[in-house]
Design a protein around this motif. Structure first.
Motif, PDB file in Angstrom:
ATOM      1  N   MET A 193       0.845  -1.181   0.000  1.00 28.42           N
ATOM      2  CA  MET A 193       0.000   0.000   0.000  1.00 28.42           C
ATOM      3  C   MET A 193       0.892   1.246   0.000  1.00 28.42           C
ATOM      4  N   ASN A 194       0.414   2.295  -0.606  1.00 27.90           N
ATOM      5  CA  ASN A 194       1.140   3.548  -0.735  1.00 27.90           C
ATOM      6  C   ASN A 194       1.402   4.164   0.646  1.00 27.90           C
ATOM      7  N   LYS A 195       2.689   4.381   0.977  1.00 34.96           N
ATOM      8  CA  LYS A 195       3.068   4.905   2.295  1.00 34.96           C
ATOM      9  C   LYS A 195       2.512   6.304   2.542  1.00 34.96           C
ATOM     10  N   ARG A 196       2.473   7.126   1.501  1.00 36.97           N
ATOM     11  CA  ARG A 196       1.925   8.478   1.679  1.00 36.97           C
ATOM     12  C   ARG A 196       0.438   8.429   1.995  1.00 36.97           C
ATOM     13  N   LEU A 197      -0.274   7.502   1.364  1.00 40.80           N
ATOM     14  CA  LEU A 197      -1.702   7.365   1.629  1.00 40.80           C
ATOM     15  C   LEU A 197      -1.927   6.883   3.061  1.00 40.80           C
ATOM     16  N   ILE A 198      -1.107   5.938   3.498  1.00 38.09           N
ATOM     17  CA  ILE A 198      -1.200   5.451   4.880  1.00 38.09           C
ATOM     18  C   ILE A 198      -0.964   6.609   5.846  1.00 38.09           C
ATOM     19  N   GLU A 199       0.068   7.411   5.578  1.00 38.15           N
ATOM     20  CA  GLU A 199       0.349   8.556   6.447  1.00 38.15           C
ATOM     21  C   GLU A 199      -0.811   9.552   6.421  1.00 38.15           C
ATOM     22  N   ALA A 200      -1.381   9.787   5.247  1.00 37.90           N
ATOM     23  CA  ALA A 200      -2.504  10.723   5.130  1.00 37.90           C
ATOM     24  C   ALA A 200      -3.697  10.245   5.957  1.00 37.90           C
ATOM     25  N   VAL A 201      -4.003   8.957   5.886  1.00 34.26           N
ATOM     26  CA  VAL A 201      -5.122   8.400   6.656  1.00 34.26           C
ATOM     27  C   VAL A 201      -4.843   8.527   8.153  1.00 34.26           C
ATOM     28  N   GLU A 202      -3.626   8.194   8.551  1.00 34.31           N
ATOM     29  CA  GLU A 202      -3.271   8.292   9.969  1.00 34.31           C
ATOM     30  C   GLU A 202      -3.345   9.734  10.463  1.00 34.31           C
ATOM     31  N   LEU A 203      -2.868  10.668   9.662  1.00 39.34           N
ATOM     32  CA  LEU A 203      -2.942  12.078  10.039  1.00 39.34           C
ATOM     33  C   LEU A 203      -4.394  12.546  10.136  1.00 39.34           C
ATOM     34  N   PHE A 204      -5.210  12.127   9.189  1.00 43.50           N
ATOM     35  CA  PHE A 204      -6.632  12.480   9.206  1.00 43.50           C
ATOM     36  C   PHE A 204      -7.283  11.955  10.476  1.00 43.50           C
ATOM     37  N   GLU A 205      -7.008  10.701  10.820  1.00 40.91           N
ATOM     38  CA  GLU A 205      -7.568  10.114  12.046  1.00 40.91           C
ATOM     39  C   GLU A 205      -7.085  10.875  13.278  1.00 40.91           C
ATOM     40  N   ASP A 206      -5.791  11.193  13.324  1.00 38.51           N
ATOM     41  CA  ASP A 206      -5.240  11.927  14.469  1.00 38.51           C
ATOM     42  C   ASP A 206      -5.908  13.291  14.628  1.00 38.51           C
ATOM     43  N   VAL A 207      -6.061  14.005  13.524  1.00 40.69           N
ATOM     44  CA  VAL A 207      -6.689  15.317  13.588  1.00 40.69           C
ATOM     45  C   VAL A 207      -8.132  15.177  14.063  1.00 40.69           C
ATOM     46  N   MET A 208      -8.834  14.168  13.560  1.00 44.07           N
ATOM     47  CA  MET A 208     -10.230  13.968  13.974  1.00 44.07           C
ATOM     48  C   MET A 208     -10.321  13.658  15.469  1.00 44.07           C
ATOM     49  N   VAL A 209      -9.523  12.737  15.942  1.00 45.95           N
ATOM     50  CA  VAL A 209      -9.603  12.296  17.336  1.00 45.95           C
ATOM     51  C   VAL A 209      -9.048  13.354  18.286  1.00 45.95           C
ATOM     52  N   TYR A 210      -7.788  13.731  18.091  1.00 45.82           N
ATOM     53  CA  TYR A 210      -7.154  14.669  19.019  1.00 45.82           C
ATOM     54  C   TYR A 210      -7.693  16.085  18.849  1.00 45.82           C
ATOM     55  N   GLY A 211      -8.005  16.446  17.628  1.00 50.35           N
ATOM     56  CA  GLY A 211      -8.556  17.774  17.394  1.00 50.35           C
ATOM     57  C   GLY A 211      -9.904  17.942  18.056  1.00 50.35           C
ATOM     58  N   THR A 212     -10.761  16.950  17.886  1.00 53.09           N
ATOM     59  CA  THR A 212     -12.087  17.010  18.512  1.00 53.09           C
ATOM     60  C   THR A 212     -11.957  17.076  20.024  1.00 53.09           C
ATOM     61  N   GLU A 213     -11.103  16.219  20.582  1.00 52.67           N
ATOM     62  CA  GLU A 213     -10.922  16.201  22.035  1.00 52.67           C
ATOM     63  C   GLU A 213     -10.414  17.555  22.534  1.00 52.67           C
ATOM     64  N   ARG A 214      -9.406  18.092  21.876  1.00 53.85           N
ATOM     65  CA  ARG A 214      -8.824  19.373  22.318  1.00 53.85           C
ATOM     66  C   ARG A 214      -9.827  20.505  22.207  1.00 53.85           C
ATOM     67  N   VAL A 215     -10.515  20.558  21.097  1.00 53.82           N
ATOM     68  CA  VAL A 215     -11.479  21.636  20.885  1.00 53.82           C
ATOM     69  C   VAL A 215     -12.599  21.548  21.914  1.00 53.82           C
ATOM     70  N   MET A 216     -13.146  20.360  22.124  1.00 50.72           N
ATOM     71  CA  MET A 216     -14.249  20.201  23.074  1.00 50.72           C
ATOM     72  C   MET A 216     -13.831  20.587  24.494  1.00 50.72           C
ATOM     73  N   LYS A 217     -12.618  20.257  24.867  1.00 59.61           N
ATOM     74  CA  LYS A 217     -12.136  20.593  26.206  1.00 59.61           C
ATOM     75  C   LYS A 217     -11.830  22.081  26.337  1.00 59.61           C
ATOM     76  N   SER A 218     -11.552  22.746  25.227  1.00 58.57           N
ATOM     77  CA  SER A 218     -11.114  24.141  25.269  1.00 58.57           C
ATOM     78  C   SER A 218     -12.238  25.146  25.098  1.00 58.57           C
ATOM     79  N   LEU A 219     -13.386  24.697  24.627  1.00 53.25           N
ATOM     80  CA  LEU A 219     -14.480  25.637  24.401  1.00 53.25           C
ATOM     81  C   LEU A 219     -15.082  26.032  25.746  1.00 53.25           C
ATOM     82  N   ASP A 220     -14.835  27.260  26.118  1.00 50.49           N
ATOM     83  CA  ASP A 220     -15.280  27.748  27.417  1.00 50.49           C
ATOM     84  C   ASP A 220     -16.484  28.661  27.220  1.00 50.49           C
ATOM     85  N   ASP A 221     -17.616  28.045  27.038  1.00 49.11           N
ATOM     86  CA  ASP A 221     -18.847  28.784  26.844  1.00 49.11           C
ATOM     87  C   ASP A 221     -19.979  27.965  27.446  1.00 49.11           C
TER      88      ASP A 221
END
Length: 148
Positions: A1-29
């Motif tokens: 499998m294409n290594k760049r595609l694997i990295e892209a999928v992993e980065l997308f997953e990381d942004v979705m998981v960690y980004g959502t968690e960070r944003v939800m914890k940081s929204l002070d409203d």
């Protein structure tokens, strides 16, 4: 499998998981404390797509219909959504936002956009943002086509 595609999928997953968690914890409203992220997501989906059956909401959130029923019940109690009969088929029930529900979506979006703007400022330039938008538009179109 294409290594760049694997990295892209992993980065997308990381942004979705960690980004959502960070944003939800940081929204002070209060709005993000009063409603769960899942409830706000339901409101946003209805706001974006208009009236829809509960089953479609369950499918979009990748949860069982009972989970959506529970969320909708709580949102109805808070008078943010209402169930209406379809004009095309009186047997079909659709979920729609109330004016209060539209206000919750508007407020949650405002808080989220302000947070993201603050997070990105001085870290992501205009050209990078343009590239990001272009790429995500393309990915969105690909996903929409694949879902048909």
């Amino acid at each position: 499998m294409n290594k760049r595609l694997i990295e892209a999928v992993e980065l997308f997953e990381d942004v979705m998981v960690y980004g959502t968690e960070r944003v939800m914890k940081s929204l002070d409203d209060p709005i993000w404390k009063e409603y769960s992220p899942e409830q706000i997501e339901v409101l946003k989906m209805i706001g974006k797509h208009g009236q829809m059956p509960a089953g479609q909401l369950a499918s979009m959130q990748c949860v069982h219909k009972s989970a959506i029923s529970n969320r909708l019940k709580k949102l109805q109690e808070k008078e943010l959504v209402r169930i209406v009969k379809s004009t095309e088929d009186q047997r079909t029930k659709l979920v729609e936002l109330t004016e209060a529900g539209k206000e919750v979506v508007k407020q949650s979006d405002k808080v989220l956009y302000e947070y993201i703007e603050k997070l990105f400022s001085n870290r992501i330039g205009d050209e990078e943002l343009d590239q990001f938008v272009m790429m995500f538009r393309k990915i969105k179109e690909i996903l929409k086509l694949d879902g048909v």
